[in-house]
Design a protein around this motif. Structure first.
Motif, PDB file in Angstrom:
ATOM      1  N   LEU A  21       6.512  16.101  46.969  1.00  0.00           N
ATOM      2  CA  LEU A  21       7.196  16.308  46.257  1.00  0.00           C
ATOM      3  C   LEU A  21       6.588  17.592  45.552  1.00  0.00           C
ATOM      4  O   LEU A  21       6.979  18.320  45.244  1.00  0.00           O
ATOM      5  CB  LEU A  21       7.822  15.572  45.449  1.00  0.00           C
ATOM      6  N   ALA A  22       5.667  17.511  45.242  1.00  0.00           N
ATOM      7  CA  ALA A  22       5.106  18.864  44.206  1.00  0.00           C
ATOM      8  C   ALA A  22       5.192  19.522  44.087  1.00  0.00           C
ATOM      9  O   ALA A  22       5.231  20.664  44.556  1.00  0.00           O
ATOM     10  CB  ALA A  22       3.520  17.928  42.967  1.00  0.00           C
ATOM     11  N   LYS A  23       3.899  19.337  46.224  1.00  0.00           N
ATOM     12  CA  LYS A  23       3.675  20.598  46.788  1.00  0.00           C
ATOM     13  C   LYS A  23       5.616  21.498  47.599  1.00  0.00           C
ATOM     14  O   LYS A  23       5.143  22.658  47.073  1.00  0.00           O
ATOM     15  CB  LYS A  23       2.906  20.180  47.690  1.00  0.00           C
ATOM     16  N   ARG A  24       6.066  20.124  47.623  1.00  0.00           N
ATOM     17  CA  ARG A  24       7.560  20.845  48.261  1.00  0.00           C
ATOM     18  C   ARG A  24       7.950  21.745  46.521  1.00  0.00           C
ATOM     19  O   ARG A  24       8.736  22.685  46.625  1.00  0.00           O
ATOM     20  CB  ARG A  24       8.717  20.043  48.036  1.00  0.00           C
ATOM     21  N   ASN A  25       7.707  21.072  45.617  1.00  0.00           N
ATOM     22  CA  ASN A  25       8.665  22.104  44.101  1.00  0.00           C
ATOM     23  C   ASN A  25       7.550  23.192  43.670  1.00  0.00           C
ATOM     24  O   ASN A  25       7.591  24.084  42.822  1.00  0.00           O
ATOM     25  CB  ASN A  25       8.519  21.209  42.937  1.00  0.00           C
ATOM     26  N   GLY A  26       6.569  23.659  44.525  1.00  0.00           N
ATOM     27  CA  GLY A  26       5.284  25.342  44.185  1.00  0.00           C
ATOM     28  C   GLY A  26       3.952  24.816  43.396  1.00  0.00           C
ATOM     29  O   GLY A  26       3.767  25.660  42.557  1.00  0.00           O
ATOM     30  N   CYS A  27       3.897  23.821  43.397  1.00  0.00           N
ATOM     31  CA  CYS A  27       2.555  22.932  42.472  1.00  0.00           C
ATOM     32  C   CYS A  27       1.252  23.098  43.570  1.00  0.00           C
ATOM     33  O   CYS A  27       1.534  23.092  44.554  1.00  0.00           O
ATOM     34  CB  CYS A  27       2.721  21.744  41.803  1.00  0.00           C
ATOM     35  N   GLU A  28       0.333  23.563  42.608  1.00  0.00           N
ATOM     36  CA  GLU A  28      -0.432  23.468  43.520  1.00  0.00           C
ATOM     37  C   GLU A  28      -1.553  22.015  42.716  1.00  0.00           C
ATOM     38  O   GLU A  28      -1.514  21.215  41.842  1.00  0.00           O
ATOM     39  CB  GLU A  28      -2.118  23.725  42.528  1.00  0.00           C
ATOM     40  N   ALA A 102      10.024  11.881  40.122  1.00  0.00           N
ATOM     41  CA  ALA A 102      10.541  11.391  41.327  1.00  0.00           C
ATOM     42  C   ALA A 102      12.183  11.781  40.377  1.00  0.00           C
ATOM     43  O   ALA A 102      13.217  12.802  40.295  1.00  0.00           O
ATOM     44  CB  ALA A 102      10.936  10.186  42.474  1.00  0.00           C
ATOM     45  N   SER A 103      12.638  10.850  39.207  1.00  0.00           N
ATOM     46  CA  SER A 103      13.300  10.516  38.053  1.00  0.00           C
ATOM     47  C   SER A 103      13.479  12.192  38.036  1.00  0.00           C
ATOM     48  O   SER A 103      15.202  12.283  37.584  1.00  0.00           O
ATOM     49  CB  SER A 103      13.578   9.637  37.180  1.00  0.00           C
ATOM     50  N   THR A 104      13.188  13.015  37.531  1.00  0.00           N
ATOM     51  CA  THR A 104      13.301  14.145  36.631  1.00  0.00           C
ATOM     52  C   THR A 104      14.000  15.269  37.787  1.00  0.00           C
ATOM     53  O   THR A 104      14.290  16.197  37.327  1.00  0.00           O
ATOM     54  CB  THR A 104      12.039  14.575  36.388  1.00  0.00           C
ATOM     55  N   PHE A 105      14.072  14.921  39.607  1.00  0.00           N
ATOM     56  CA  PHE A 105      14.618  15.882  40.283  1.00  0.00           C
ATOM     57  C   PHE A 105      16.074  15.426  40.344  1.00  0.00           C
ATOM     58  O   PHE A 105      16.456  16.052  41.389  1.00  0.00           O
ATOM     59  CB  PHE A 105      13.833  16.084  41.217  1.00  0.00           C
ATOM     60  N   PHE A 147      10.568   6.951  46.249  1.00  0.00           N
ATOM     61  CA  PHE A 147      11.712   7.361  45.534  1.00  0.00           C
ATOM     62  C   PHE A 147      11.453   8.771  45.353  1.00  0.00           C
ATOM     63  O   PHE A 147      11.634   9.614  46.120  1.00  0.00           O
ATOM     64  CB  PHE A 147      11.654   7.208  44.034  1.00  0.00           C
ATOM     65  N   SER A 148      10.185   9.623  45.610  1.00  0.00           N
ATOM     66  CA  SER A 148       9.676  10.063  45.473  1.00  0.00           C
ATOM     67  C   SER A 148       9.792  11.581  47.529  1.00  0.00           C
ATOM     68  O   SER A 148      10.327  12.372  47.370  1.00  0.00           O
ATOM     69  CB  SER A 148       8.113  11.275  45.457  1.00  0.00           C
ATOM     70  N   GLU A 149       9.983  10.264  48.214  1.00  0.00           N
ATOM     71  CA  GLU A 149      10.282  10.410  49.593  1.00  0.00           C
ATOM     72  C   GLU A 149      11.361  11.304  49.720  1.00  0.00           C
ATOM     73  O   GLU A 149      11.952  12.026  51.126  1.00  0.00           O
ATOM     74  CB  GLU A 149       9.798   9.315  50.642  1.00  0.00           C
ATOM     75  N   ASP A 150      12.206  10.416  49.258  1.00  0.00           N
ATOM     76  CA  ASP A 150      14.143  11.064  48.999  1.00  0.00           C
ATOM     77  C   ASP A 150      14.783  12.151  48.312  1.00  0.00           C
ATOM     78  O   ASP A 150      15.736  12.363  48.461  1.00  0.00           O
ATOM     79  CB  ASP A 150      14.306   9.501  49.644  1.00  0.00           C
ATOM     80  N   VAL A 151      14.297  11.929  46.848  1.00  0.00           N
ATOM     81  CA  VAL A 151      15.074  12.060  45.977  1.00  0.00           C
ATOM     82  C   VAL A 151      15.633  13.548  45.899  1.00  0.00           C
ATOM     83  O   VAL A 151      16.782  14.430  45.630  1.00  0.00           O
ATOM     84  CB  VAL A 151      14.445  12.242  44.122  1.00  0.00           C
ATOM     85  N   LEU A 152      14.576  14.962  46.998  1.00  0.00           N
ATOM     86  CA  LEU A 152      15.155  16.138  47.281  1.00  0.00           C
ATOM     87  C   LEU A 152      16.271  16.036  47.952  1.00  0.00           C
ATOM     88  O   LEU A 152      16.993  17.260  48.079  1.00  0.00           O
ATOM     89  CB  LEU A 152      14.557  16.884  47.539  1.00  0.00           C
ATOM     90  N   ASP A 153      16.535  14.860  48.970  1.00  0.00           N
ATOM     91  CA  ASP A 153      17.872  14.949  49.952  1.00  0.00           C
ATOM     92  C   ASP A 153      19.011  14.012  49.380  1.00  0.00           C
ATOM     93  O   ASP A 153      20.223  13.859  49.632  1.00  0.00           O
ATOM     94  CB  ASP A 153      17.310  14.266  50.986  1.00  0.00           C
ATOM     95  N   ILE A 154      19.273  13.523  48.205  1.00  0.00           N
ATOM     96  CA  ILE A 154      19.557  12.940  47.826  1.00  0.00           C
ATOM     97  C   ILE A 154      20.770  13.697  46.924  1.00  0.00           C
ATOM     98  O   ILE A 154      20.680  14.225  45.762  1.00  0.00           O
ATOM     99  CB  ILE A 154      19.192  12.126  46.734  1.00  0.00           C
ATOM    100  N   PRO A 155      21.983  13.635  47.414  1.00  0.00           N
ATOM    101  CA  PRO A 155      23.223  14.685  46.786  1.00  0.00           C
ATOM    102  C   PRO A 155      23.814  14.038  45.492  1.00  0.00           C
ATOM    103  O   PRO A 155      23.397  13.033  45.074  1.00  0.00           O
ATOM    104  CB  PRO A 155      24.859  14.475  47.355  1.00  0.00           C
TER     105      PRO A 155
END
Length: 452
Positions: A21-28, A102-105, A147-155
């Motif tokens: 999740l962090a990598k998908r968000n542009g983090c190192e 995860a909850s912050t997303f 939670f991190s596995e799904d959070v970006l896909d949750i509408p």
């Protein structure tokens, strides 16, 4: 948090999901674990290889400093008082857990369920009800999917149903469920939390960011009910399996009711439930209260409640061999859960118990053996403590075994028709297994291959 330098501490499922999740968000992203690569299960090694291919760095089995990182994310299994974490905390570093991160997303409303026992059954049941209400329901957390596995896909119009443990809650800062529940609090994980006060506070963290616009569901029969009710900043509704509630869900004359709205409504008879045991009545009442508070129509709650078959590893019927019933209750990783397992059996019990020592007393569990348990087959790290307690209580029908398979086969050879063999260990599994699921799966595998 874009372009932040993030380190994930702990190479378990939640930690690996947070790294992605962090990598998908542009983090190192760097992942740290004290174990060497060769000591991980083959599946985890493959996950590590896949994440390395994404550009995530791994530092395994080496000494590191956390002071070079902007954000430190902990896997739930990592104790928060480790010296290198204390140093980072004292230097003002931001340390949170995977659940918090995860909850912050998350844009969808969250339903969070915690408690010493019943979390998985109640979360699964609430998840089934919510899925029937809204197809965009995601069941995450301690139940098996991070939670991190799904959070970006949750509408935004979806629903998150999260099973949350004390380990996850103690590293939250802004985590804010719309509806939360504390099912019960009994001694557990005191090797981690040290005191009951600390353990309770971790559970209370589930409602610390709620407001009067949110709801907390509490068990009126729990010894910590009044304290939790006093501390909660949100709207309190309750459940009770003995008497009528002022506002919540309750059992009366073998029937379940809810009175959260303007009038009392019948839900169903206990006999219509497919899950058995007094503890499952409480789980059902909690689910009714949670889903009603969220706004799920009563008809959906009733339909799903009547269809629900329970969860794997919790008083799970396995098979019958030579007239002996076998039950897998591997999820009973503490005394209170194991007591519920004993009380759920109606036949004489050949009991498999023992495992990792969590610094809890076995007294109340062993006191129930007389008249219920024909023999205890004890294994694991804390077998001596269990045997000492048996001797104190005058229960001498026990024997210790070096391996899990030996204990199962001994129970098989000694159990008689119209009796049962119950795996309900009252202990964590980590002294001999990777998880309680692995322990339960092996039990079922061995039992199913016994001569029938």
């Amino acid at each position: 948090m874009e372009n932040k330098n993030v380190i994930i501490v702990g190479c378990a499922r939640s930690g690996l999901a947070a790294s992605k999740l962090a990598k998908r968000n542009g983090c190192e992203v760097t992942v740290y674990d004290q174990k060497a690569y060769s000591n991980f299960h083959q599946d985890v090694q493959q996950d590590i290889d896949d994440l390395r291919a994404m550009g995530i760095q791994f530092k395994l089995d080496e000494n590191i400093s956390l002071l070079d990182y902007d954000l430190i994310i902990l896997s739930p299994g990592v104790p928060t008082d480790l010296p290198f974490l204390e140093e980072a905390r004292n230097r003002g570093k931001n340390i949170i857990g995977e659940l918090e991160y995860a909850s912050t997303f998350c844009k969808a409303p969250i339903v969070a369920i915690t408690g010493t026992n019943g979390k998985t059954t109640t979360t699964t049941l609430v998840g089934e009800i919510m899925k029937a209400y809204n197809k965009h329901t995601y069941v995450v957390g301690n139940i098996g999917r991070a939670f991190s596995e799904d959070v970006l896909d949750i509408p935004e119009d979806g629903i998150v149903v999260a099973e949350v443990s004390s380990f996850q809650l103690e590293t939250t800062k802004t985590f804010h469920p719309k509806v939360a529940a504390i099912l019960n609090i009994t001694p557990d994980h005191l090797n981690r939390h040290k005191t009951m006060e600390n353990y309770c506070q971790a559970k209370y963290d589930v409602f610390k960011n709620q407001t009067v616009a949110d709801t907390i569901v509490l068990n009126e029969k729990d010894p910590y009910f009044e304290e939790a009710k006093k501390l909660a900043p949100s709207n309190v509704i309750t459940f009770n399996s003995d008497v009528q509630t002022a506002q919540g869900a309750y059992k009366e004359a073998d029937t379940l009711y809810e009175n959260i709205g303007q009038q009392t409504e019948r839900i169903c008879a206990v006999s219509e439930l497919k899950i058995v045991g007094a503890h499952n009545i409480e789980n059902a009442l909690a689910a009714i209260a949670i889903c009603t508070a969220f706004g799920v129509p009563r008809s959906i709650i009733i339909d799903e409640l009547k269809c629900f078959m329970g969860v794997e590893h919790r008083l799970e019927y396995v098979c019958t061999k030579k007239g002996v019933d076998y039950y897998n209750d591997s999820k009973a990783t503490n005394v209170d859960a194991a007591i519920r397992g004993l009380l759920g059996m109606s036949k004489p019990i050949h009991l498999l118990g023992g495992g990792m020592d969590k610094k809890i007393s076995f007294e109340e569990w062993v006191k129930l053996f007389d008249g219920r348990v024909k023999k205890l087959y004890v294994i694991g790290e804390c077998k001596d403590q269990i045997i000492d307690e048996c001797n104190k209580q005058g229960f001498i029908a026990y024997e210790a075994y070096e391996t899990f398979a030996q204990a199962i086969k001994a129970a098989y050879s000694e159990a008689q028709k119209e009796e049962c063999v119950l795996l309900s260990p009252a202990c964590a599994s980590w002294d001999m297994f990777e998880s309680y699921e692995q322990r339960g799966d092996l039990f079922k595998e061995i039992v199913n291959h016994l001569e029938g």
